[in-house]
Scaffold this active site. Structure first.
Site, short mmCIF file in Angstrom:
data_model
loop_
_atom_site.label_atom_id
_atom_site.label_comp_id
_atom_site.label_asym_id
_atom_site.label_seq_id
_atom_site.Cartn_x
_atom_site.Cartn_y
_atom_site.Cartn_z
CE LYS A 22 -10.16 1.23 -33.31
NZ LYS A 22 -8.71 1.03 -33.32
CG ASN A 23 -7.79 3.55 -30.78
OD1 ASN A 23 -8.01 2.36 -31.06
ND2 ASN A 23 -7.45 4.44 -31.69
CB CYS A 116 -1.33 -2.40 -40.68
SG CYS A 116 -1.51 -0.69 -40.21
NE ARG A 121 0.13 1.43 -36.74
CZ ARG A 121 -1.14 1.30 -36.37
NH1 ARG A 121 -2.00 0.77 -37.21
NH2 ARG A 121 -1.54 1.71 -35.18
CG ASP A 305 -6.84 7.47 -35.58
OD1 ASP A 305 -6.00 7.08 -36.41
OD2 ASP A 305 -6.87 7.05 -34.40
NE ARG A 397 -9.23 -3.28 -37.04
CZ ARG A 397 -8.30 -2.35 -37.28
NH1 ARG A 397 -7.95 -2.06 -38.51
NH2 ARG A 397 -7.73 -1.71 -36.28
#
Ligand code: EPU
Length: 417
Positions: A22-23, A116, A121, A305, A397
């Protein structure tokens, strides 16, 4: 809203294929804005965040099509320089369109992403970098407005090696006049993947994977056809799934070189890890998980993560350990839910002290962010009885077909609509 229900008891066995990262996909899809031909992307994961960036790129005027894991983006019709709040609030990484818009259209108006669950952030590094390159930056009514006549190469220093900050400014620098030097830049594999793609588009970027990146601006970039790298966080999550269930999982289509820190900690906690070839890892869990300390750090350190997933493993380990979170100020939000499952965790500032318990107990729990959701699913694999995880849209997500992949490995897991 969907829920995921997990019954414990199975040790997971078999093979699982890792999806595209994803990233890595998010900045790479955003980089399509830098060229006016059609780009082709392979191995793009089917995720909510990917849908969000596709929607945003379409809104800006790009033609976006997809079939299976292939996405085609043609930004020749790019006309809109505004990324509105309704789209940006769905996903913070929408900020990745800021620099490509400025580079291509000389202006951008992007909603500020705001904080978030895991932290405030800010995006001050992205904005400071653009200012150093000659852009005029103004904050107004929750939006950042940027305009520039010509982006100029500059020396940019990051106080902290920011991943999306480095990616955004790389995309600005690629089409700027002259040389840009990024110091204390992020070294994550996703940053290297973006640099590879930009260089294939005709950019001149040196120093990928080091903290000093030198970009010599070029006047235009050409379309590319590229494949997204494997997701190292999904890989790590399945490694923990094998370790925590005393399982035997072969993880296919992964990149062992990207997960040195995770492999080291999984081994220290007692599991056997074998790298079978350059894209396959086999993880065999043990009956006696050992407690080990962990500190999250920018790459190549242990990834933030993976912190929540490791905390679950440590919750059922023999002994006591400390997990220190140094990247985000509020990334222990999963702890209160893990405590509901019987974990013994005390928090003091950015340190969590985890005393291993002999068993967790299933209960209804609520996902609070993407990686927190993954940690609750992992806990459910070993908690006695049923664990019901709600708010799984967080999970959707960033984990492609996770319940199907776990079910194939033998987990008793189902999604309830
Ligand atoms: N920071 C600033 N100012 C900035 C930018 C960052 O102070 O302008 C601070 C942040 O607040 C944080 C630190 O710098 O304390 C590092 O943040 P970074 O900018 O590296 O994070 P990010 O780019 O917003 C990416 C990933 C995150 C991952 C972090 C850290 C993407 C789309 N997101 O976020 O992924 O946790 O790097 O590795 O690449 C996830 O996938 O679950 C996720 C949150």
């Amino acid at each position: 809203m969907d829920k995921i229900v997990i019954e414990s008891g199975q040790s997971l066995e078999g093979e699982v294929k890792i999806s595209g990262a994803k990233n890595a996909a998010l900045p790479i899809l955003a980089s399509s804005l830098l060229t006016d031909g059609q780009c082709t992307y392979h191995n793009v994961p089917n995720l909510r965040d990917i849908e969000s960036i596709k929607q945003l790129l379409s809104h800006l005027g790009a033609k976006v099509e997809s079939e299976g894991d292939v996405v085609w983006i043609d930004s020749s019709g790019l006309y809109n320089h505004e990324a509105p709040y309704e789209l940006v609030r769905k996903m913070r990484a929408s900020i990745l369109v800021l620099c490509p818009l400025v580079a291509r259209l000389k202006k951008a108006r992007v909603s500020l992403p705001g904080g978030c669950a895991i932290g405030a952030r800010p995006i001050n590094f992205h904005l400071k970098g653009l200012e150093s390159m000659g852009a005029h930056v103004e904050l107004e009514h929750g939006y950042v407005n940027v305009s520039v006549k010509n982006l100029k190469g500059a020396e940019i220093y990051f106080d902290i090696p920011s991943v999306t900050g480095t990616e955004n400014l790389l995309m600005a620098a690629a089409l700027a006049d002259g040389i840009t030097i990024l110091r204390n830049a992020a070294r994550e594999p996703e940053v290297i993947a973006l640099i590879d793609v930009l260089n294939q588009m005709g950019a001149d970027i040196k120093g990928a994977g080091t903290s000093k990146i030198i970009v010599t601006g070029v006047s235009s970039l050409k379309p590319v056809s590229v494949k997204i790298i494997p997701d190292r966080i999904e890989t790590g999550t399945f490694m923990v799934a094998s370790a925590i269930t005393g399982g035997d999982i072969k993880i296919l289509d992964c990149e062992p070189d990207h997960i040195g820190g995770i492999i080291d900690k999984i081994k220290l906690s007692g599991s056997e890890v074998e790298i079978e070839d350059k894209s396959t890892i086999r993880v065999r869990g043990t009956d006696e998980i050992k407690s080990i300390d962990i500190k999250t750090l920018p790459y190549p350190g242990f990834p933030t993560d993976m912190q929540a997933q490791f905390m679950v493993l440590m919750s059922v380990a023999r002994g006591t350990c400390i997990i220190t979170e140094t990247i985000f100020e509020n990334r222990f939000i999963h702890v209160s839910e893990l405590r509901r499952l019987g974990a013994d965790i005390t928090i003091s500032g950015n340190i969590a002290i985890i005393k291993g318990v002999t068993a967790l107990d299933g209960a209804p729990v609520m996902a609070t962010d993407l990686r927190a959701s993954a940690s609750l699913i992992l806990a459910g694999l070993v908690a006695n009885g049923a664990t019901e995880v709600s708010r799984v849209y967080h999970l959707d997500r960033g984990y492609e077909y996770i319940e199907k992949k776990l079910e194939k490995l033998g987990a008793a897991i189902k999604r309830v609509k």
